[in-house]
Design a protein around this motif. Structure first.
Motif, PDB file in Angstrom:
ATOM      1  N   ALA A 115      28.151  47.536  39.500  1.00  0.00           N
ATOM      2  CA  ALA A 115      27.396  47.307  40.732  1.00  0.00           C
ATOM      3  C   ALA A 115      26.204  48.262  40.810  1.00  0.00           C
ATOM      4  N   GLN A 116      26.414  49.524  40.415  1.00  0.00           N
ATOM      5  CA  GLN A 116      25.320  50.493  40.442  1.00  0.00           C
ATOM      6  C   GLN A 116      24.241  50.120  39.427  1.00  0.00           C
ATOM      7  N   GLN A 133      29.193  48.009  50.686  1.00  0.00           N
ATOM      8  CA  GLN A 133      29.309  47.729  49.254  1.00  0.00           C
ATOM      9  C   GLN A 133      28.393  46.598  48.819  1.00  0.00           C
ATOM     10  N   SER A 134      27.574  46.099  49.720  1.00  0.00           N
ATOM     11  CA  SER A 134      26.631  45.021  49.405  1.00  0.00           C
ATOM     12  C   SER A 134      25.258  45.610  49.114  1.00  0.00           C
ATOM     13  N   ILE A 135      24.508  44.893  48.295  1.00  0.00           N
ATOM     14  CA  ILE A 135      23.140  45.297  47.971  1.00  0.00           C
ATOM     15  C   ILE A 135      22.205  44.444  48.819  1.00  0.00           C
ATOM     16  N   LEU A 136      21.358  45.087  49.602  1.00  0.00           N
ATOM     17  CA  LEU A 136      20.375  44.386  50.419  1.00  0.00           C
ATOM     18  C   LEU A 136      19.043  44.433  49.679  1.00  0.00           C
ATOM     19  N   VAL A 137      18.545  43.248  49.317  1.00  0.00           N
ATOM     20  CA  VAL A 137      17.303  43.144  48.543  1.00  0.00           C
ATOM     21  C   VAL A 137      16.210  42.575  49.449  1.00  0.00           C
ATOM     22  N   PRO A 146      31.904  40.262  44.196  1.00  0.00           N
ATOM     23  CA  PRO A 146      31.845  40.980  42.917  1.00  0.00           C
ATOM     24  C   PRO A 146      30.494  40.886  42.211  1.00  0.00           C
ATOM     25  N   TYR A 147      29.420  40.679  42.966  1.00  0.00           N
ATOM     26  CA  TYR A 147      28.047  40.782  42.454  1.00  0.00           C
ATOM     27  C   TYR A 147      27.697  39.704  41.421  1.00  0.00           C
ATOM     28  N   THR A 148      28.104  38.483  41.680  1.00  0.00           N
ATOM     29  CA  THR A 148      27.718  37.342  40.841  1.00  0.00           C
ATOM     30  C   THR A 148      26.630  36.578  41.583  1.00  0.00           C
ATOM     31  N   SER A 149      25.992  35.638  40.907  1.00  0.00           N
ATOM     32  CA  SER A 149      24.935  34.864  41.564  1.00  0.00           C
ATOM     33  C   SER A 149      25.503  34.014  42.709  1.00  0.00           C
ATOM     34  N   VAL A 170      20.248  38.662  39.057  1.00  0.00           N
ATOM     35  CA  VAL A 170      21.681  38.977  38.997  1.00  0.00           C
ATOM     36  C   VAL A 170      22.303  38.337  37.755  1.00  0.00           C
ATOM     37  N   GLU A 171      22.005  37.059  37.507  1.00  0.00           N
ATOM     38  CA  GLU A 171      22.539  36.381  36.321  1.00  0.00           C
ATOM     39  C   GLU A 171      22.072  37.065  35.035  1.00  0.00           C
ATOM     40  N   GLY A 172      20.791  37.402  34.971  1.00  0.00           N
ATOM     41  CA  GLY A 172      20.242  38.062  33.787  1.00  0.00           C
ATOM     42  C   GLY A 172      20.891  39.409  33.515  1.00  0.00           C
ATOM     43  N   GLU A 173      21.073  40.204  34.556  1.00  0.00           N
ATOM     44  CA  GLU A 173      21.697  41.526  34.392  1.00  0.00           C
ATOM     45  C   GLU A 173      23.159  41.408  33.992  1.00  0.00           C
ATOM     46  N   ARG A 174      23.860  40.425  34.560  1.00  0.00           N
ATOM     47  CA  ARG A 174      25.276  40.227  34.197  1.00  0.00           C
ATOM     48  C   ARG A 174      25.384  39.791  32.720  1.00  0.00           C
ATOM     49  N   LYS A 175      24.412  39.024  32.248  1.00  0.00           N
ATOM     50  CA  LYS A 175      24.414  38.644  30.822  1.00  0.00           C
ATOM     51  C   LYS A 175      24.177  39.864  29.944  1.00  0.00           C
ATOM     52  N   LYS A 176      23.242  40.732  30.368  1.00  0.00           N
ATOM     53  CA  LYS A 176      22.967  41.953  29.612  1.00  0.00           C
ATOM     54  C   LYS A 176      24.226  42.826  29.528  1.00  0.00           C
TER      55      LYS A 176
END
Length: 179
Positions: A115-116, A133-137, A146-149, A170-176
């Motif tokens: 998440a960080q 625990q949520s990210i405000l963008v 759990p921070y998925t798209s 979010v999808e790109g970072e989870r793939k990385k």
């Protein structure tokens, strides 16, 4: 009386002497200043650079000194503590305090390492903040655990393009991260 000491001979490091110091760096960096103090036990020397209005103290490990050139012997005038611009010191302190406080806001409490990492990646491009625990963008899109798209939600003021862009990141970072 001008002279030069090289290697382990640091005889010119008497308090109050004005010296030119050459450091053991790739480009043999030089600086000049008054010897403020010299401690043989810790192998540290402190030099006062700059003028009376804005002095700067430089702490140097004597092992890093290549040579010391005496420019002027101590006159006894400069043996007291330097006079610092208290406003400048307070300004630097406040600036650093604010920087650290802002940095600490970017560290999530009770969140996973992933998440960080996701927060850090989003914060490179968008203004972000932790909201529990949520990210405000952008102040209008939330990424919830759990921070998925699929966990990207919008506040009423959010635009569809902002939501789509945050989902994509979010999808790109989870793939990385291979999550």
């Amino acid at each position: 009386m001008a002279g030069e000491a090289r290697g382990k001979d640091l005889g010119f490091l008497a308090i109050g002497n004005k010296v030119e110091v050459t450091l053991k760096t790739q480009n043999s960096a030089k600086f000049s200043g008054l010897v403020y103090t010299y401690d043989k036990t810790s192998n540290l020397a402190v030099f006062e650079e700059g003028g009376i209005k804005e002095p700067n103290l430089r702490i140097v490990n004597t092992a890093a000194i290549k040579s010391v050139k005496l420019l002027e012997e101590a006159t006894g005038e400069h043996l007291g503590p330097p006079q610092f611009n208290q406003g400048l010191v307070a300004g630097r302190y406040n600036q650093e305090f604010e920087r650290l406080r802002n940095e600490s806001k970017e560290i999530g409490q009770d969140v996973s390492h992933e998440a960080q990492i996701l927060f850090d990646a989003l914060a490179k491009t968008y203004p972000c903040a932790w909201q529990g625990q949520s990210i405000l963008v952008l102040g209008e899109v939330k990424v919830n655990p759990p921070y998925t798209s699929e966990c990207v939600t919008a506040l009423p003021s959010a635009s569809e393009s902002a939501i789509a862009q945050v989902k994509k990141v979010v999808e790109g970072e989870r793939k990385k991260l291979r999550l």
